[in-house]
Design an enzyme around this catalytic site. Structure first.
Site, short mmCIF file in Angstrom:
data_model
loop_
_atom_site.label_atom_id
_atom_site.label_comp_id
_atom_site.label_asym_id
_atom_site.label_seq_id
_atom_site.Cartn_x
_atom_site.Cartn_y
_atom_site.Cartn_z
CG ASP A 1 4.60 5.19 3.38
OD1 ASP A 1 4.33 3.98 3.28
OD2 ASP A 1 5.67 5.67 2.98
CB CYS B 1 6.50 7.31 -0.03
SG CYS B 1 7.97 7.21 1.02
CB THR C 1 5.00 13.29 1.27
OG1 THR C 1 6.26 12.83 0.79
CG2 THR C 1 5.03 13.40 2.77
CD GLU D 1 9.99 5.97 4.58
OE1 GLU D 1 9.15 6.71 4.05
OE2 GLU D 1 11.19 6.29 4.70
CE LYS E 1 6.36 3.02 1.05
NZ LYS E 1 7.33 4.01 1.52
C1 C5J Z 1 7.08 9.29 2.61
C2 C5J Z 1 9.00 10.51 3.35
N1 C5J Z 1 6.20 8.37 3.02
N2 C5J Z 1 8.53 11.68 2.94
N3 C5J Z 1 8.26 9.38 3.29
O1 C5J Z 1 6.83 10.04 1.70
O2 C5J Z 1 10.11 10.45 3.84
#
Ligand code: C5J
Length: 227
Positions: free
Chosen positions: A29, A167, A163, A77, A134
């Site tokens: 992501d 994710c 993060t 995402e 995803k």
């Molecule tokens: C990810 C989120 N990619 N923090 N998404 O960690 O909502």
């Protein structure tokens, strides 16, 4: 270094051994929606500059993986334009400035093919690399990732991206339950909340590596010197 050679790097809680031909790098992501102002991350009230700081390290990690012919996978995402894959529980949670699907400065937030949903330019996927869209936090949930890895005989995964505690950790736990040995590259992952990043690193490698291993990028780059 040949792709069939067994390689070992210094890692926590113990050395990590893998074979390049059976290893994939999964970059989670690294999208404008999380890393640049005006996207999903900022709409939730976060300081996105903390995430932008790791872009050069992720670029170095990608360069290493490409040089050594690892399978490279990027995730995004993202949701369908009609939000059919976005549960209301996800869209309606909390009180963000803008919700998933709303229009922001980089297009509709977290919607597939909108400008903000793209991976940042510096880390753009190369032709032939897998890009997995995803709808959830985990990279295996409702995606073809498991099949893609299985058909290539992949057994070991290196994780990077954002993060760390959302994710990245969710994906690494999904991988662990599916039998993969996974290593999280410590300086190639970031959180809006630094204490959560640290807690995740500690959690992953606790109890003998209950989720997997962690190591800095330098541990991997040292392979260049020793092989
Ligand atoms: C990810 C989120 N990619 N923090 N998404 O960690 O909502």
């Amino acid at each position: 270094m040949t792709s069939a050679q067994m390689l070992t790097i210094d890692a926590q809680p113990s050395p990590f051994t893998f074979e390049a031909a059976k290893t994939a790098l999964i970059v989670i992501d690294m999208q404008r929606d999380f890393i640049e102002p005006g996207g999903f991350g900022e709409s939730l009230g976060n300081d996105v500059s903390l995430l932008a700081e790791i872009v050069p390290t992720v670029a170095d990690l990608l360069a290493f993986a490409r040089l050594h012919d690892w399978l490279v996978i990027h995730t995004r995402e993202s949701h369908a334009a009609d939000l059919s894959d976005c549960p209301p529980a996800k869209r309606l949670r909390g009180a963000p400035n803008a919700r998933i699907g709303d229009t922001g400065p980089m297009g509709r937030i977290l919607i597939r093919d909108e400008p903000g949903n793209a991976i940042v330019d510096t880390l753009a996927p190369l032709a032939g690399e897998l890009v997995i869209d995803k709808p959830g936090k985990g990279a295996f949930y409702a995606t073809r990732l498991g099949e893609e890895l299985a058909m290539r005989g992949i057994t070991h995964l290196f994780f990077a991206g954002v993060t760390t505690e959302v994710c990245v950790q969710t994906s690494m736990r999904e991988a662990n339950d599916r039998g993969y040995d996974s290593l999280l590259v410590e300086d190639a992952t970031a959180s809006y909340i630094p204490a959560f990043k640290q807690a995740t690193l500690d959690m992953v490698r606790s109890q003998g590596g209950i989720v997997g291993w962690t190591a800095p990028l330098s541990a991997l780059l040292q392979l260049e010197e020793t092989h």
